[in-house]
Design an enzyme around this catalytic site. Structure first.
Site, PDB file in Angstrom:
ATOM      1  N   TYR A   1       0.974  -0.915   0.099  1.00 53.78           N
ATOM      2  CA  TYR A   1       0.415  -0.129   0.597  1.00 53.78           C
ATOM      3  C   TYR A   1       0.685   1.134  -0.021  1.00 53.78           C
ATOM      4  O   TYR A   1       1.638   1.277   1.042  1.00 53.78           O
ATOM      5  CB  TYR A   1      -1.198   0.054   1.209  1.00 53.78           C
ATOM      6  CG  TYR A   1      -1.501   0.821   1.410  1.00 53.78           C
ATOM      7  CD1 TYR A   1      -1.823   2.131   0.042  1.00 53.78           C
ATOM      8  CD2 TYR A   1      -2.930   0.649   2.089  1.00 53.78           C
ATOM      9  CE1 TYR A   1      -2.967   3.284   0.387  1.00 53.78           C
ATOM     10  CE2 TYR A   1      -3.529   2.238   2.842  1.00 53.78           C
ATOM     11  CZ  TYR A   1      -3.965   3.021   1.311  1.00 53.78           C
ATOM     12  OH  TYR A   1      -4.869   4.043   2.085  1.00 53.78           O
TER      13      TYR A   1
ATOM     14  N   ILE B   1      -9.765   0.630  -4.782  1.00 58.22           N
ATOM     15  CA  ILE B   1     -10.280   1.068  -3.695  1.00 58.22           C
ATOM     16  C   ILE B   1     -10.658   2.395  -3.318  1.00 58.22           C
ATOM     17  O   ILE B   1      -9.641   3.526  -3.653  1.00 58.22           O
ATOM     18  CB  ILE B   1      -8.976   0.410  -2.868  1.00 58.22           C
ATOM     19  CG1 ILE B   1      -8.727  -1.302  -3.012  1.00 58.22           C
ATOM     20  CG2 ILE B   1      -9.213   0.869  -1.048  1.00 58.22           C
ATOM     21  CD1 ILE B   1      -7.831  -1.769  -1.721  1.00 58.22           C
TER      22      ILE B   1
ATOM     23  N   LYS C   1      -2.189  -1.455  -3.695  1.00 56.84           N
ATOM     24  CA  LYS C   1      -2.532  -0.314  -3.450  1.00 56.84           C
ATOM     25  C   LYS C   1      -1.847   0.778  -3.762  1.00 56.84           C
ATOM     26  O   LYS C   1      -1.113   1.031  -3.114  1.00 56.84           O
ATOM     27  CB  LYS C   1      -3.210  -0.274  -2.885  1.00 56.84           C
ATOM     28  CG  LYS C   1      -4.577   0.957  -2.677  1.00 56.84           C
ATOM     29  CD  LYS C   1      -4.981   1.207  -1.491  1.00 56.84           C
ATOM     30  CE  LYS C   1      -6.218   2.371  -2.175  1.00 56.84           C
ATOM     31  NZ  LYS C   1      -7.039   2.918  -0.475  1.00 56.84           N
TER      32      LYS C   1
END
Length: 296
Positions: A134, A206, A162
């Site tokens: 992330y 997301i 992500k």
């Protein structure tokens, strides 16, 4: 494991007037997203993970998994400053039935790329559930470089990233890794780049703004999948316009939650020290009237 694809919403964490986690309101938000066809990503930036205790993060996780009832996939965020605490939280979350977890790069500590590699390898080694990297350097102060992600992609339990760096250049660099191998996927973080990401091989997104517009963000993905690029572009244009208007007013997670709160008061305010001036709040209320979708 089955490939994880589609839109996920970085769901808000509702609080009552005493700033306690409101699990009833959280269940309503999970059900709202499921009704729109979106997966759930809990305790991320828009879920105010930075303001939650370890115990509250576990309670949020339990609530989201239970509310989803297997109808939509659930992903969880486990990132902490230290490797040991990230592993500790991850081990608890992994037992609850999530599809995968993500871990933000450690904050406050200025990490070298070697330290980030060591951190993520130890986390992935320790957990039974798949791990996403992330990258959100504006919040952590640490940038996960594409070359580092390419090294980490070799780990059998690291399945993707992500990327929330906010730039097309950053996203494209990670997408290049994903195109080179079938076992590493990219989930788009910036709401303005969802369609760009999908066109270039992203597995999904997301989205924080999806708390406000669950139907629109799902529309970007579903229209793209069925090959209707005109509809996908229309949804993306609306979504990007909301992002530009709302994020210009202040700290994005607080703006998203407040816009949702105007339409659905039980989500509550962001935890202190976040404050929103009356003049700004009036502008948020006007945006909320034009954009919040019920998804019922």
């Amino acid at each position: 494991m089955t490939k994880i694809t589609g839109p996920f919403i970085a769901i808000v964490t509702p609080f009552d007037k005493e700033e306690r986690v409101d699990t009833t309101a959280l269940r309503r938000q999970v059900n709202r997203q499921a009704a729109a066809g979106n997966g759930v990503f809990f305790a991320g930036t828009n879920g105010e993970f930075y303001a939650l205790s370890f115990e509250e993060k576990v309670r949020v996780a339990e609530t989201c998994v239970e509310a989803a009832q297997g109808k939509v996939p659930v992903l969880g965020h486990i990132g902490e400053i230290s490797t040991s605490q990230t592993i500790a939280l991850g081990k608890v979350i992994a037992r609850l039935g999530v599809k995968a977890v993500s871990a933000i790069t450690p904050s406050f500590i200025a990490c070298s790329q070697a330290e980030l590699i060591d951190h993520y390898r130890k986390v992935a080694d320790a957990l039974s559930v798949p791990v996403y990297l992330y990258n959100i350097p504006a919040r952590t102060g640490n940038t996960l470089e594409p070359a580092t992600a390419r090294v980490l992609a070799d780990h059998p339990n690291i399945i993707g990233i992500k990327d929330s760096a906010g730039s097309q250049e950053s996203l494209d660099a990670f997408l290049e890794i994903a195109r080179d191998r079938s076992d590493f996927d990219v989930l788009v973080g910036p709401d303005s780049l969802i369609l760009h990401g999908l066109r270039n091989g992203a597995a999904g997104c997301i989205s924080g703004l999806g708390n406000v517009c669950p139907v629109t963000v799902n529309g970007i993905h579903s229209a793209f999948v069925r090959g209707d690029l005109t509809a996908a572009e229309a949804h993306q244009t609306r979504f990007s316009a909301l992002r530009k208007e709302l994020y210009a007013l202040g700290f994005p997670p607080a703006m998203v939650k407040r816009a949702l709160c105007h339409a659905m008061p039980d989500v509550g305010w962001s935890r202190a020290p976040v404050l929103i001036a009356e003049e700004v709040d009036r502008k948020i209320a006007e945006i909320s009237k034009r954009y919040v979708e019920a998804a019922s």
